[in-house]
Design an enzyme around this catalytic site. Structure first.
Site, mmCIF file in Angstrom:
data_model
loop_
_atom_site.group_PDB
_atom_site.id
_atom_site.type_symbol
_atom_site.label_atom_id
_atom_site.label_comp_id
_atom_site.label_asym_id
_atom_site.label_seq_id
_atom_site.Cartn_x
_atom_site.Cartn_y
_atom_site.Cartn_z
ATOM 1 N N GLU B 29 13.203 6.810 7.075
ATOM 2 C CA GLU B 29 13.498 6.222 8.378
ATOM 3 C C GLU B 29 15.010 6.170 8.588
ATOM 4 O OE1 GLU B 29 11.569 2.514 7.753
ATOM 5 O OE2 GLU B 29 9.584 3.446 7.744
ATOM 6 N N LEU B 58 7.940 5.406 11.498
ATOM 7 C CA LEU B 58 7.882 4.221 10.640
ATOM 8 C C LEU B 58 6.531 4.185 9.926
ATOM 9 C CD1 LEU B 58 9.351 0.872 11.923
ATOM 10 C CD2 LEU B 58 7.938 1.081 9.883
ATOM 11 N N SER B 59 6.433 4.936 8.846
ATOM 12 C CA SER B 59 5.155 5.170 8.162
ATOM 13 C C SER B 59 5.342 5.097 6.660
ATOM 14 C CB SER B 59 4.618 6.558 8.523
ATOM 15 O OG SER B 59 4.202 6.628 9.852
ATOM 16 N N GLU B 60 5.528 3.894 6.144
ATOM 17 C CA GLU B 60 5.922 3.788 4.735
ATOM 18 C C GLU B 60 4.868 4.267 3.753
ATOM 19 O OE1 GLU B 60 6.864 0.994 6.684
ATOM 20 O OE2 GLU B 60 9.035 0.822 6.378
ATOM 21 N N GLN B 82 14.084 1.986 3.162
ATOM 22 C CA GLN B 82 15.275 1.228 3.586
ATOM 23 C C GLN B 82 15.544 0.041 2.669
ATOM 24 O OE1 GLN B 82 14.778 0.501 7.821
ATOM 25 N NE2 GLN B 82 15.691 2.515 8.216
ATOM 26 N N PHE B 83 14.470 -0.578 2.219
ATOM 27 C CA PHE B 83 14.574 -1.686 1.269
ATOM 28 C C PHE B 83 13.348 -1.625 0.371
ATOM 29 C CE2 PHE B 83 17.184 -3.029 4.769
ATOM 30 C CZ PHE B 83 18.269 -3.640 4.162
ATOM 31 N N PRO B 89 3.436 -0.484 0.696
ATOM 32 C CA PRO B 89 2.297 0.299 1.208
ATOM 33 C C PRO B 89 2.132 1.619 0.457
ATOM 34 C CG PRO B 89 3.646 -0.498 3.023
ATOM 35 C CD PRO B 89 4.394 -0.794 1.743
ATOM 36 N N HIS B 129 13.986 -8.647 1.825
ATOM 37 C CA HIS B 129 15.014 -7.625 1.589
ATOM 38 C C HIS B 129 15.704 -7.771 0.232
ATOM 39 C CE1 HIS B 129 14.524 -7.221 5.912
ATOM 40 N NE2 HIS B 129 15.345 -6.197 5.946
#
Lengths: 361, 326
Positions: B29, B58-60, B82-83, B89, B129
């Site tokens: 992302e 946005l598809s972790e 990102q974190f 998932p 986070h």
């Protein structure tokens, strides 16, 4: 108020439940040789499934998922693909896997609990059976992205069941595939039952094909008990994808005549009357009726086919049963490309235990 | 040779790997025009193009599945989360597929990939986070879990991870992304995986840590040196598979060991190291193995975060206790 989007879902079928042609057959189906090949593939699959269930019942195979009644779906998909395409199956696509060169012995080894059953000698790039429902869909998107990035005229096909359409993985894969216009065809084997949960309790959506609409790709429905229709609709989607036309989702309507697996007892949740009624839609019988009435199939041919399928399945069973288990240390062979030093002691322990205790733990 | 921060060394290694090997792809992302939320991929889209630096929806859960397919097809995907808190998932794909594909096909298919994610606390980030959940991944067979502790380690280990034929979870200590700078030569030289690095020699006690906590760990070793006691400091670097040999060899010399981890105490990688010492180093030990760790609590939001994180003082307290033990 104004309408900003609308959709409709087309349904395709050629052979009805009585084996009568509705409308005009597609070109490939006017070739008797092609149709008899499809028929033979379905009969072989049914023979294999029956034998696998009986092997499980007699303690010679692990849990097994039969494709009884759904043979037309996998066979139609298998026939629609070229050898260089890539199939990412679920666990009921043996009919299509056989057409692609996966052997019956390999699938017996797999269900018999041996990893070598997924080391296909034939289609080296095809994915193995996928048990965690729908998780192969994102992988199919990855395969299709690889094919697209290399500019190859190849297609990935991903098959999953009706239950899988409720999973986020499937939606994430469809969404990405459509965004990237990937050469990927998703096929839902809608056999109406996710173990004990009927299709009506899986989703409020009218069709599963329309799940494609939100992802931005075509969604089509096909009579999944009509192998001609499956082969035709999947084939068109595959060729469209091959030309750069992007992905599609095809819902094949069929019925699970068997238990979910040999570990299931469908009589706990499903009426026998419903199953009996569905036998009247049998994909194998309807194609046989059509071929016979068209003069392409005879009683003698049927008898010869049954004998041939039985002999081929029996030969595979013998090969499977005659295959000794790998040595216990084999569980370390392919864990990594090269076994890390930290794991050598564990591998040595397994070997030492085996030497001390004999072959059977 | 230039002075780089850790996040810049990550970027340098990514660029190096991509220019050396056209099968290396970046996905995640905001990795494209935005250059990633920490700018680890800044400029790479312009340099390598959209076919190799792919901004994903946005598809972790999707990412690792994509990487399984790409890897099986001969690519070497590098996925950015990102974190770390948004990786979960994907555990299904990591555990059920990435770590198993080679084994379950007897080597027919494999899926080299690097799954990058910033981890850890100390930057006053919002909820979800700041966790250090490396032990979740270190438990999974068929994976490697690597955590660099410095810019040079980040460069060399990331190159090694990308070149490795198996999946690697590469966790980046975001608290020290820009905390220190170090000379990093863009020589394309990878550092070895599966082995610890001894950062400081010492005869009195062995200090074992990884990632961002090495800042406090090294500072504690300095303070201790001023008191006349020398700590040997080991950077584990590859948490799975774990190089116990280096740790055991050190403890054989020092007889004492303190393990420092930011993650919650129970079931952490520190527990595995302590078990390894109990199993194979007991006769060398002159004191119980000490552990300084995060608490078995939910990671506090920023107001209490500093009370959760192991500090130099907490490490020193455990060191003195361990050294005083007779």
């Amino acid at each position: 108020m104004s309408q900003v989007a609308s959709f409709s879902i087309d349904h395709t079928g050629f052979l009805d439940a009585q084996g009568k042609v509705q409308g005009e057959l597609p070109a490939f189906a006017r070739d008797a040789e092609t149709l008899t090949r499809l028929y033979k593939a379905m009969v072989l699959t049914r023979t294999f499934d029956a034998k696998a269930v009986s092997l499980q019942r007699t303690g010679r195979l692990g849990t097994f998922a039969s494709s009884l009644g759904q043979e037309a779906v996998a066979v139609g998909v298998g026939e629609a693909l070229r050898p260089e395409d890539v199939l990412l199956p679920s666990f009921r696509e043996q009919g299509g896997q056989f057409l692609r060169g996966v052997t019956m012995t390999e699938l017996l080894l797999y269900w018999g609990g041996d990893e070598r059953g997924s080391d296909y000698a034939g289609p080296r790039e095809d994915f193995p059976i996928c048990v965690p429902v729908g998780t192969q869909a994102p992988q199919a998107a990855g395969v299709a992205l690889a094919l697209k990035l290399r500019g190859e005229a190849r297609v990935a096909a991903c098959v999953f069941g009706d239950g899988a359409t409720s999973r986020g993985d499937v939606y994430e894969a469809m969404n990405f595939a459509a965004l990237q216009a990937l050469p990927l065809v998703f096929v839902v084997n809608n056999n109406q039952w996710a173990i004990s949960v009927p299709r009506a309790r899986q989703t409020a959506a009218e069709t599963l094909a329309q799940k494609a609409v939100a992802a931005g790709m075509p969604g089509l429905q096909v009579d999944g008990n009509d192998v001609i229709a499956v082969r035709h609709v999947v084939g068109e989607a595959v060729e469209r994808a091959r030309r750069g036309g992007g992905p599609a989702l095809i819902e094949a309507l069929t019925y699970r005549l068997s238990d979910h697996t040999t570990a299931d007892d469908a009589s706990r949740y499903r009426d026998d009357a419903e199953v009996s009624a569905r036998w009247k839609e049998d994909p194998v019988a309807r194609l046989r009726t059509y071929l016979s009435e068209a003069g392409h199939w005879t009683k003698e041919a049927e008898e010869a086919l049954i004998a041939d399928c039985a002999a081929r399945v029996e030969a595979a069973v013998e090969e499977y049963l005659a295959t000794p288990a790998l040595p216990p240390s084999a569980m370390f062979d392919h864990l990594y490309a090269e076994l890390p030093a930290a794991l050598e002691a564990q591998r040595d322990e397994v070997t030492a235990n085996n030497d001390a205790e004999g072959d059977e733990p | 040779m230039s002075e780089l921060a850790l996040v810049e060394a990550v970027r340098l290694a990514l660029a190096r790997a991509m220019s050396d090997d056209e099968t290396v792809l970046l996905l995640g992302e905001d990795v494209g025009i935005d250059g990633g939320v920490f700018r680890a991929t800044d400029g790479l889209l312009a340099r390598f193009g959209e076919a190799r630096v792919i901004d994903t929806p946005l598809s972790e859960s999707l990412f690792v599945g994509l990487a399984v397919g790409l890897g099986a097809q001969g690519f070497r995907p590098v996925i950015e989360y990102q974190f770390m808190g948004f990786m979960y998932p994907a555990i299904d794909q990591v555990l059920n597929h990435a770590g198993r594909l080679r084994n379950r096909t007897r080597g027919r298919l494999s899926c080299p990939m690097v799954i990058r994610a910033p981890y850890g606390g100390g930057i006053h980030a919002p909820e979800h986070h700041s966790e250090s959940m490396e032990a979740l991944f270190a438990h999974i067979p068929g994976l490697r879990v690597v955590i660099p502790s410095s810019p040079a380690k980040a460069y060399g280990l990331l190159l090694a991870a990308i070149r490795d034929p198996d999946p690697v979870v590469f966790l980046e200590p975001k608290r020290v992304y820009r905390a220190t700078k170090e000379d990093v030569a863009d020589d394309g030289a990878a550092l070895p995986l599966d082995q610890c690095f001894t950062l400081r020699d010492g005869r009195d006690v062995t200090l074992v840590s990884w990632g961002a906590m090495l800042q406090e760990t090294l500072a504690a070793a300095e303070t201790l040196a001023a008191e006349g006691k020398e700590a040997e400091v080991i950077d584990v670097a590859t948490l799975k598979p774990l190089d116990m040999e280096t740790i055991l060899a050190s403890v054989e010399r020092t007889g004492r060991c303190v393990i420092v981890q930011e993650a919650p105490l129970s079931g952490g990688v520190g527990a595995e190291i302590a078990a390894g010492l109990a199993d194979r180093g007991l006769v060398s030990l002159l004191a119980p193995v000490g552990r300084v760790a995060g608490y078995d609590t939910v990671m506090p939001l920023p107001r209490l975060e500093a009370h959760y994180m192991p500090t130099e003082q907490r490490i020193l307290r455990k060191l003195r206790e361990t050294l005083a033990y007779t």
